[in-house]
Design a protein around this motif. Structure first.
Motif, PDB file in Angstrom:
ATOM      1  N   ASP A   1       0.822  -1.210   0.000  1.00 33.16           N
ATOM      2  CA  ASP A   1       0.000   0.000   0.000  1.00 33.16           C
ATOM      3  C   ASP A   1       0.856   1.259   0.000  1.00 33.16           C
ATOM      4  OD1 ASP A   1      -2.105  -1.635   0.092  1.00 33.16           O
ATOM      5  OD2 ASP A   1      -2.577  -1.336   2.225  1.00 33.16           O
ATOM      6  N   LEU A   2       1.977   1.177   0.704  1.00 35.07           N
ATOM      7  CA  LEU A   2       2.859   2.326   0.848  1.00 35.07           C
ATOM      8  C   LEU A   2       3.292   2.855  -0.512  1.00 35.07           C
ATOM      9  CD1 LEU A   2       4.514   3.985   2.944  1.00 35.07           C
ATOM     10  CD2 LEU A   2       6.338   2.340   2.604  1.00 35.07           C
ATOM     11  N   ARG A   3       3.699   1.933  -1.371  1.00 33.62           N
ATOM     12  CA  ARG A   3       4.197   2.307  -2.694  1.00 33.62           C
ATOM     13  C   ARG A   3       3.109   2.963  -3.545  1.00 33.62           C
ATOM     14  NH1 ARG A   3       8.816   1.318  -5.582  1.00 33.62           N
ATOM     15  NH2 ARG A   3      10.415   0.900  -4.047  1.00 33.62           N
TER      16      ARG A   3
ATOM     17  N   TYR B   1       4.059   9.264  -1.713  1.00 32.88           N
ATOM     18  CA  TYR B   1       5.131   8.400  -1.260  1.00 32.88           C
ATOM     19  C   TYR B   1       6.480   8.810  -1.829  1.00 32.88           C
ATOM     20  CZ  TYR B   1       8.197   4.411  -1.091  1.00 32.88           C
ATOM     21  OH  TYR B   1       9.279   3.613  -0.903  1.00 32.88           O
ATOM     22  N   SER B   2       7.472   8.857  -0.985  1.00 33.50           N
ATOM     23  CA  SER B   2       8.833   9.069  -1.429  1.00 33.50           C
ATOM     24  C   SER B   2       9.727   8.293  -0.474  1.00 33.50           C
ATOM     25  CB  SER B   2       9.178  10.557  -1.376  1.00 33.50           C
ATOM     26  OG  SER B   2      10.564  10.712  -1.151  1.00 33.50           O
ATOM     27  N   PRO B   3      10.753   7.624  -0.979  1.00 34.18           N
ATOM     28  CA  PRO B   3      11.581   6.798  -0.097  1.00 34.18           C
ATOM     29  C   PRO B   3      12.460   7.624   0.834  1.00 34.18           C
ATOM     30  CG  PRO B   3      12.397   6.734  -2.333  1.00 34.18           C
ATOM     31  CD  PRO B   3      11.135   7.507  -2.375  1.00 34.18           C
ATOM     32  N   VAL B   4      12.612   8.915   0.560  1.00 31.71           N
ATOM     33  CA  VAL B   4      13.494   9.713   1.415  1.00 31.71           C
ATOM     34  C   VAL B   4      12.714  10.601   2.369  1.00 31.71           C
ATOM     35  CG1 VAL B   4      15.467   9.723  -0.121  1.00 31.71           C
ATOM     36  CG2 VAL B   4      13.672  11.422  -0.420  1.00 31.71           C
ATOM     37  N   LYS B   5      11.396  10.580   2.248  1.00 32.28           N
ATOM     38  CA  LYS B   5      10.565  11.436   3.089  1.00 32.28           C
ATOM     39  C   LYS B   5       9.792  10.565   4.067  1.00 32.28           C
ATOM     40  CE  LYS B   5       7.645  13.763   0.768  1.00 32.28           C
ATOM     41  NZ  LYS B   5       7.023  14.525  -0.303  1.00 32.28           N
ATOM     42  N   PRO B   6       9.606  11.024   5.301  1.00 34.36           N
ATOM     43  CA  PRO B   6       8.813  10.216   6.233  1.00 34.36           C
ATOM     44  C   PRO B   6       7.373  10.094   5.729  1.00 34.36           C
ATOM     45  CG  PRO B   6       9.864  12.079   7.340  1.00 34.36           C
ATOM     46  CD  PRO B   6      10.040  12.293   5.892  1.00 34.36           C
ATOM     47  N   THR B   7       6.869   8.893   5.691  1.00 32.10           N
ATOM     48  CA  THR B   7       5.511   8.650   5.223  1.00 32.10           C
ATOM     49  C   THR B   7       4.792   7.825   6.286  1.00 32.10           C
ATOM     50  OG1 THR B   7       6.551   8.397   3.069  1.00 32.10           O
ATOM     51  CG2 THR B   7       4.223   7.864   3.202  1.00 32.10           C
ATOM     52  N   ILE B   8       3.500   8.059   6.429  1.00 31.97           N
ATOM     53  CA  ILE B   8       2.754   7.318   7.449  1.00 31.97           C
ATOM     54  C   ILE B   8       2.694   5.838   7.085  1.00 31.97           C
ATOM     55  CG2 ILE B   8       0.501   6.975   8.516  1.00 31.97           C
ATOM     56  CD1 ILE B   8       0.050   9.945   8.374  1.00 31.97           C
ATOM     57  N   PHE B   9       3.112   4.991   8.015  1.00 29.52           N
ATOM     58  CA  PHE B   9       3.118   3.550   7.779  1.00 29.52           C
ATOM     59  C   PHE B   9       1.960   2.905   8.522  1.00 29.52           C
ATOM     60  CE2 PHE B   9       4.958  -0.777   8.332  1.00 29.52           C
ATOM     61  CZ  PHE B   9       5.105  -1.077   6.998  1.00 29.52           C
ATOM     62  N   LEU B  10       1.864   3.206   9.815  1.00 31.12           N
ATOM     63  CA  LEU B  10       0.721   2.757  10.616  1.00 31.12           C
ATOM     64  C   LEU B  10       0.167   4.002  11.280  1.00 31.12           C
ATOM     65  CD1 LEU B  10       2.029  -0.361  12.539  1.00 31.12           C
ATOM     66  CD2 LEU B  10       0.123  -0.294  10.944  1.00 31.12           C
ATOM     67  N   SER B  11      -1.131   4.194  11.235  1.00 36.75           N
ATOM     68  CA  SER B  11      -1.624   5.409  11.854  1.00 36.75           C
ATOM     69  C   SER B  11      -2.469   5.091  13.072  1.00 36.75           C
ATOM     70  CB  SER B  11      -2.425   6.236  10.846  1.00 36.75           C
ATOM     71  OG  SER B  11      -3.498   5.488  10.392  1.00 36.75           O
ATOM     72  N   GLN B  12      -2.644   6.111  13.906  1.00 39.37           N
ATOM     73  CA  GLN B  12      -3.544   6.062  15.049  1.00 39.37           C
ATOM     74  C   GLN B  12      -3.251   4.934  16.024  1.00 39.37           C
ATOM     75  OE1 GLN B  12      -6.972   5.914  12.600  1.00 39.37           O
ATOM     76  NE2 GLN B  12      -7.240   8.114  12.604  1.00 39.37           N
ATOM     77  N   LEU B  13      -1.999   4.883  16.471  1.00 34.08           N
ATOM     78  CA  LEU B  13      -1.681   3.952  17.540  1.00 34.08           C
ATOM     79  C   LEU B  13      -2.085   4.619  18.852  1.00 34.08           C
ATOM     80  CD1 LEU B  13       1.912   3.255  16.243  1.00 34.08           C
ATOM     81  CD2 LEU B  13      -0.062   1.782  15.924  1.00 34.08           C
TER      82      LEU B  13
END
Lengths: 604, 427
Positions: A104-106, A111-123
């Motif tokens: 899903d991330l891709r 999405y960018s591999p050098v920028k922080p992107t949300i992986f899991l939200s609302q923990l």
């Protein structure tokens, strides 16, 4: 003639190019500051989410606040030798789920591999405690705090609205570029209407990291960071106790209660039934719960006070009477025989004056009154005459706020319908129409449509003897101590206040000795009201009641719609009077009425 | 004559100007590499279908098709149908606000599915053709007021229609036609007036107190009167009127500025003073300067840029594409790029000047001026010499519409030039 022009143009172009090269030389070669500002591969922008404004009730009691939750961000490029078994264990995921997360991330747009992107939200904070100890073992992952909404009450979910991730289409329409994918936005209710004030401004912190991804503090000593600015708190007009009491009474019923402070237009309570618990639409379970709530056949997301359109029923007779008095076609002493051959009626009465007709809700009386208004003999042609009369009638009716959205500070307000000549032209597709075709609007049936909010506003207008202030839910934004400007302005009707006084007296009689005497009369205060029973064949009638109290210097105006519950004098009148009692005295002295409402067997 | 034409007119026998074509190919190729550099991720090649560079390659292939078409079409087509093309593009522009698709709040695109075209890009070459045709009419005289008004009408119409789409940058491009008019004989007074008005505008914003400016005008007026004291009354009246109109312009600037949209105000102010809005447009320019400045003399190397890869520089592959050049290739790279653009522009002027037909010459100048305007405003913006105005850097900014529009613009000139010997002298 044009000697030297070719050269002049070329010289001009060259000068610009030289200026650029000199400027570039100065920022690229001479000025060393820029290199320091851009340290290679080491600056991570981390979003600093603004704290969303709180929502309080009129007495400062908090209704909506924020609670922390955490997002797990990924910087793909920095993820090295991920121990996926360990990862699954810490984050309670199955290997399949993990694989899907990466997939899903891709696919994400930002999405960018050098920028922080949300992986899991609302923990939740609970998850966070567990994860915190292990996060160092997973290079490339960062935890970012942010806030989600929490509530001190289960009440008024529809008026408050909810907050969730911004949709793709809204993101595209966002001209200011305020939002990013994954950001929260108010979706309905107050949260949506006051989004601009509540949201504050998000900031960015630049963190320095070395090649191994270790935190090296903030970049440029934080000079480039933009701190978030918290949103503004809202003080609503809602009385939390009254609101909760209204929802308590409404349990298991469908319809709405609206209570307004007449002199200010402030909404004291706005109950929509059935409702839902607002906490369901926050946090990680939003999607699953939203699906459940939005497909519920009882329509808990349907905000009945402003979205449900009903025929007004007999309460419309008050407006009818005032318009007729204003037009001079009747006086308070005008008597009409209760001829039940054209239109049905109820109760024992035969030849009433205006007050008596209102007290007894006499249908033939108002049939006659409407005929006088629509057929004034201004034209010999009965069709034209009706058209002229209806035009005047329509002008008066819309001055009460009927037939148009009032402009409350909530989205999706419906406008109801006051039929105009143009409306009937469309309805009859050009065929002629006259009084005998349209007389059912006389008693609030027929084509008329109102939303409950308009009826509450009407009760407030009568309480004010001639004007209203647009009903609203927020009385102060931040420290303004003022509502928005449109909620400070008085709207006058086309009716003289003398005629309003006649209506007030009639409404007093309704509760004193008429249809409202059994369940709406209070010992300590004069209540003015009017019952309505909206026909709804083949299902049971809707029970309707509007009221305000006290008669002098009214403090509260109420409209109650209880769907499929029979006569207005029963469910609606009982609930309206209980709300008035609760607001004026803090509770009821008539437990039997409260019990009657809670039992909910209105049709027996 | 027509029969011998047919034979000569095939592509093979055209005398194409390979210098222009060479610069064009270099620019397009470098542009493509540069777009790859912006979006590049580890283990992705320039042909990766996820990347903008792949889509840009598709656009380039489309451009080659367009080039072939332009070279095949008879050269007389462009002059004969100049007004028709102009009218057609205006008509499309008129439709866009109604049936265009909305991108970023502005309705300036025509779209079918995910594929979009921006008609305003194509208005440039259409207007160039119409202007050239008008100037090239037999018996055209620039000193005729009616002709001058028509010329301003020709650029006024697209400006108006594009302003309706709120695309202020593209609308401004058409102002550059005044340079073409100057070359074709219009009085330089107009251009000087335009520059003067812009200078006063900026001066007024910089000097907060208008009374200081009024004082300066007063002093200048006294000096001018003193120097002309022995001249005719008419001259004195003229000077006084000039002073008053200056004062009037100054007072109107504040008014105009207050009525600009908020984000335009911010853009202008942040050019004058980047700290005025450090989080918004000032931030864009600062970040852009950081990216370019960090490139130093030799640059960080191809694909090694970091500033342009984070979110530091906004619109990295479109309006701020020059940042990547500055960062990865340093001052040398900037010099080379600016040199290429100047080479292209001067070659185009050279081609324009060798035309025997006024239509072709005027068109050539329009091409040179449009390229110059885009070049100057775009790069000027990234290094903080010009307000942030979203217009593309030709051949470098990502996007099909702009690449194709610039290709059409340039290759019509190449086509006209290839046949210059077949045209009877008509200057």
């Amino acid at each position: 003639m044009n000697e030297g022009r070719k050269e002049a143009i070329q010289i001009g172009f060259v000068i610009v190019a030289l200026i650029f090269l000199v400027k570039l030389f100065s920022i690229q070669v001479l000025d060393k500051r820029y290199l320091e500002l851009a340290t290679s591969n080491a600056i991570i922008p981390v979003r600093d989410y603004a704290i969303r404004g709180l929502i309080k009730d009129r007495n400062g009691k908090i209704l909506v606040y924020n609670t922390p939750e955490f997002d797990l961000l990924i910087i793909k490029k920095e993820v090295k030798n991920l121990d996926s078994a360990k990862f699954c264990q810490v984050f309670s995921k199955t290997p399949e789920e993990l694989r899907k997360l990466f997939k899903d991330l891709r696919a994400r747009r930002e999405y960018s591999p050098v920028k922080p992107t949300i992986f899991l939200s609302q923990l939740s904070t609970l998850d966070f405690a567990k994860i915190q100890d292990h996060i160092d073992e997973f290079p490339g992952f960062i935890i970012q705090p942010r806030n989600t909404r929490a509530y001190t009450t289960k009440a008024m979910a529809n008026a408050l609205g909810y907050v969730s991730e911004i949709s793709k289409s809204k993101l595209e329409k966002d001209e200011e570029h305020f939002y990013r994918q994954g950001d929260y936005i108010g979706q309905t209710g107050i949260e949506a209407y006051y989004e601009k004030y509540l949201r504050g401004r998000n900031g960015v912190r630049y963190k320095l990291r070395d090649v191994d991804g270790n935190d090296k503090g903030s970049f440029d000593k934080g000079a480039q960071d933009t701190l978030s600015i918290p949103g503004q708190d809202l003080t609503t007009t809602i009385d939390k106790d009254l609101q909760e009491y209204g929802e308590f009474l409404f349990k298991g019923k469908s319809g709405s209660i609206i209570a307004i402070e007449p002199e200010s237009g402030e909404i004291l309570a706005m109950v929509s039934g059935p409702s839902y618990d607002p906490i369901l639409l926050t946090g990680r379970n939003y999607s699953a719960n939203y699906k459940l709530i939005s497909t519920d056949t009882n329509k808990p997301l349907f905000n009945r006070p402003l979205m449900a359109q009903y025929r007004p029923g007999s309460i419309f007779k008050i407006a009818q009477a005032m318009v007729a008095l204003q037009e001079g076609v009747i006086t308070p002493d005008t008597r009409v025989r209760c001829d039940r051959s054209i239109i049905g009626c109820h109760g024992p009465h035969s030849n009433e004056d205006l007050r008596g007709a209102i007290t007894n809700s006499c249908n033939p009386y108002f049939h006659n009154v409407l005929r006088r208004m629509l057929n004034k003999g201004k034209s010999d042609n009965p069709f034209d005459d009706t058209r002229i009369g209806l035009e005047e009638w329509h002008k008066h009716m819309t001055s009460f706020g009927f037939g148009q959205p009032l402009g409350i500070d909530l989205p999706n307000e419906k406008k109801g319908l006051v039929p105009s000549p143009a409306f009937y032209d469309r309805a009859y597709r050009g065929r002629p129409w006259k009084f005998s075709n349209i007389y059912s609007i006389a008693i609030g049936e027929g084509e008329n449509l109102v939303v409950p909010l308009q009826m509450a506003n009407f009760a407030a207008t009568v309480a004010n003897r001639g004007y209203y202030i647009t009903p609203h839910l927020v009385k102060s934004i931040g420290d303004s101590n003022k509502p928005l400007p449109q909620f400070q302005e008085k709207h006058y009707t086309t009716i003289d206040s003398a005629n309003f006084r006649i209506a007030v007296d009639a409404m007093e009689r309704v509760v004193e000795a008429g249809t409202g005497q059994f369940r709406a009369k209070l010992k300590d205060v004069i209540v003015c009201g009017k019952t309505g029973t909206v026909q709804n064949e083949p299902r049971p009638d809707h029970s309707v009641f509007i009221a305000f109290a006290p008669k002098v210097n009214p403090k509260i105006a109420v409209s109650v719609y209880v769907e499929y519950s029979g006569q207005g004098a029963r469910a609606a009148a009982a609930m309206a009077s209980l709300m008035i009692e609760k607001y004026l005295y803090g509770g009821t002295k008539r437990p039997q009425v409260e019990e009657y409402v809670l039992r909910g067997k209105f049709l027996d | 004559m027509t029969s011998s034409f047919k034979k000569e007119d095939s592509i093979k026998t055209q005398r194409l100007d390979w210098v222009t074509i060479g610069i064009y190919i270099t620019l397009v190729f470098l542009g493509w590499l540069n777009i790859y550099a912006v979006t590049y991720e580890e283990n992705q090649t320039i042909f990766d279908t996820n990347l903008n560079s792949f889509r840009q390659l598709m656009f380039i292939i489309g451009a080659l098709v367009i080039v072939s078409a332009i070279l095949i079409i008879d050269r007389q087509f462009y002059e004969t149908f100049a007004y028709f093309i102009y009218g057609f593009v205006l008509f499309i522009l008129l439709l866009v606000p109604f049936i265009g698709k909305e991108v970023g709040g502005n309705r300036s695109w025509f779209g079918v599915g995910s594929f979009g075209l921006q008609p305003s890009e194509f208005a440039k070459f259409a207007t160039a053709l119409a202007v050239a045709k008008f100037v090239g009419t037999i018996g055209f005289r620039m000193d005729n007021l009616k002709n001058q008004l028509t010329l301003f009408g020709l650029i006024g119409a697209p400006i108006l229609l594009i302003l309706l789409q709120k695309d202020y940058g593209t609308a401004m491009v058409f102002l550059v036609f005044t340079i073409v008019y100057y070359r074709e004989g219009m009085s330089p007074f107009l251009i000087l007036m335009g520059i003067g008005a812009a200078a006063i505008f900026i001066l007024t914003l910089l000097v907060a107190n208008n009374y200081i400016l009024f004082g300066c005008i007063g002093v200048l007026w006294l000096i001018a009167i003193y120097m002309n004291r022995r001249k005719k009354m008419k001259r004195l009246i003229f000077i006084t009127a000039g002073a008053f109109s200056l004062a009037l312009i100054i007072t109107s600037v504040d008014f105009i500025f207050q009525h600009l949209e908020d984000h335009h105000q911010k853009r202008i102010m942040s050019m004058l003073n980047p700290d005025a809005d450090p989080l918004g447009y000032g931030w864009n320019v600062t970040q852009s300067k950081i990216a370019i400045g960090s490139g130093r003399f030799f640059g960080k190397g191809f694909l090694e840029g970091t500033q342009t890869k984070f979110d530091f520089v906004p619109e990295q592959s479109t309006d701020f594409i020059f940042c990547t050049i500055g960062e990865e290739h340093g001052w040398i790279g900037s010099l080379f790029t600016i040199g290429l653009f100047m080479g292209l522009i001067f070659r185009v002027i050279f081609l324009a000047e060798r035309q025997k037909h006024r239509f072709a010459r005027a068109y050539g100048y329009a091409v040179a001026c449009i390229f110059f305007f885009h070049f100057a405003v775009n790069i000027g913006m990234t290094i903080g010499l010009f307000p942030v105005i979203g217009i593309p850097l030709p051949f470098f900014s990502y996007g099909g519409s702009s690449l194709w529009a610039f290709t059409v613009l340039l290759f019509i000139l190449v086509k006209l030039d290839a046949h210059r010997m077949q045209v009877l002298q008509r200057l």
